[in-house]
Design a protein around this motif. Structure first.
Motif, PDB file in Angstrom:
ATOM      1  N   HIS A  19       0.836  -1.208   0.000  1.00 33.32           N
ATOM      2  CA  HIS A  19       0.000   0.000   0.000  1.00 33.32           C
ATOM      3  C   HIS A  19       0.872   1.261   0.000  1.00 33.32           C
ATOM      4  O   HIS A  19       0.631   2.200  -0.767  1.00 33.32           O
ATOM      5  N   VAL A  20       1.895   1.271   0.851  1.00 34.85           N
ATOM      6  CA  VAL A  20       2.783   2.426   0.939  1.00 34.85           C
ATOM      7  C   VAL A  20       3.502   2.632  -0.395  1.00 34.85           C
ATOM      8  O   VAL A  20       3.582   3.759  -0.898  1.00 34.85           O
ATOM      9  N   ALA A  21       4.013   1.559  -0.980  1.00 30.98           N
ATOM     10  CA  ALA A  21       4.729   1.672  -2.256  1.00 30.98           C
ATOM     11  C   ALA A  21       3.808   2.207  -3.350  1.00 30.98           C
ATOM     12  O   ALA A  21       4.207   3.072  -4.141  1.00 30.98           O
ATOM     13  N   ARG A  22       2.579   1.712  -3.398  1.00 30.71           N
ATOM     14  CA  ARG A  22       1.609   2.184  -4.395  1.00 30.71           C
ATOM     15  C   ARG A  22       1.365   3.684  -4.251  1.00 30.71           C
ATOM     16  O   ARG A  22       1.316   4.427  -5.241  1.00 30.71           O
ATOM     17  N   ARG A  23       1.217   4.141  -3.029  1.00 33.90           N
ATOM     18  CA  ARG A  23       0.972   5.564  -2.785  1.00 33.90           C
ATOM     19  C   ARG A  23       2.203   6.419  -3.102  1.00 33.90           C
ATOM     20  O   ARG A  23       2.081   7.538  -3.595  1.00 33.90           O
ATOM     21  N   LEU A  24       3.396   5.901  -2.800  1.00 31.49           N
ATOM     22  CA  LEU A  24       4.617   6.638  -3.126  1.00 31.49           C
ATOM     23  C   LEU A  24       4.796   6.780  -4.634  1.00 31.49           C
ATOM     24  O   LEU A  24       5.176   7.841  -5.125  1.00 31.49           O
ATOM     25  N   VAL A  25       4.537   5.712  -5.357  1.00 33.82           N
ATOM     26  CA  VAL A  25       4.647   5.760  -6.811  1.00 33.82           C
ATOM     27  C   VAL A  25       3.676   6.803  -7.361  1.00 33.82           C
ATOM     28  O   VAL A  25       4.036   7.614  -8.218  1.00 33.82           O
ATOM     29  N   TYR A  26       2.470   6.802  -6.858  1.00 34.22           N
ATOM     30  CA  TYR A  26       1.480   7.792  -7.294  1.00 34.22           C
ATOM     31  C   TYR A  26       1.958   9.214  -6.977  1.00 34.22           C
ATOM     32  O   TYR A  26       1.956  10.098  -7.830  1.00 34.22           O
ATOM     33  N   GLY A  27       2.381   9.423  -5.742  1.00 39.85           N
ATOM     34  CA  GLY A  27       2.800  10.761  -5.321  1.00 39.85           C
ATOM     35  C   GLY A  27       4.015  11.274  -6.061  1.00 39.85           C
ATOM     36  O   GLY A  27       4.105  12.455  -6.393  1.00 39.85           O
ATOM     37  N   ALA A  28       4.955  10.399  -6.356  1.00 47.11           N
ATOM     38  CA  ALA A  28       6.169  10.803  -7.065  1.00 47.11           C
ATOM     39  C   ALA A  28       5.871  11.130  -8.528  1.00 47.11           C
ATOM     40  O   ALA A  28       6.568  11.930  -9.144  1.00 47.11           O
ATOM     41  N   ARG A  29       4.843  10.502  -9.069  1.00 47.02           N
ATOM     42  CA  ARG A  29       4.504  10.712 -10.471  1.00 47.02           C
ATOM     43  C   ARG A  29       3.470  11.821 -10.672  1.00 47.02           C
ATOM     44  O   ARG A  29       3.309  12.319 -11.782  1.00 47.02           O
TER      45      ARG A  29
END
Length: 96
Positions: A19-29
């Motif tokens: 979940h954290v990785a998914r949100r980080l990928v979204y936020g970074a992009r």
């Protein structure tokens, strides 16, 4: 372009790393990471580092490059830049 924030992400023990990785990928992009709420630093316990980086890598390679041409510059940003930013943050701050 908004660059005022350098927001940290704190990953607590027992967190859902996917979940954290998914949100980080979204936020970074989001807007190519050029927002005041883009994640720039990740604080994670050393024990979770390897699994977390594996998840980030697998998610980032699945994402197509983002393009940002609002200023007519023709700039293109790929997932490699987001991956480098996230991986560097995790590596530099992986011990608490």
């Amino acid at each position: 372009m908004e660059l005022s924030g350098v927001d940290p992400v704190f990953v607590l023990p027992g967190a859902d790393l996917e979940h954290v990785a998914r949100r980080l990928v979204y936020g970074a992009r989001l807007n190519n990471g050029a927002t005041c709420i883009a994640p720039h630093r990740v604080f994670i316990f050393h024990e979770d580092k390897t699994a977390f980086l594996t998840l980030l890598r697998s998610m980032l390679v699945q994402k197509p490059p983002l393009s940002c041409d609002s200023a007519g510059l023709g700039a293109t940003y790929g997932s490699d830049g987001a991956h480098s930013k996230l991986q560097g943050g995790v590596q530099r701050r992986s011990r608490m």
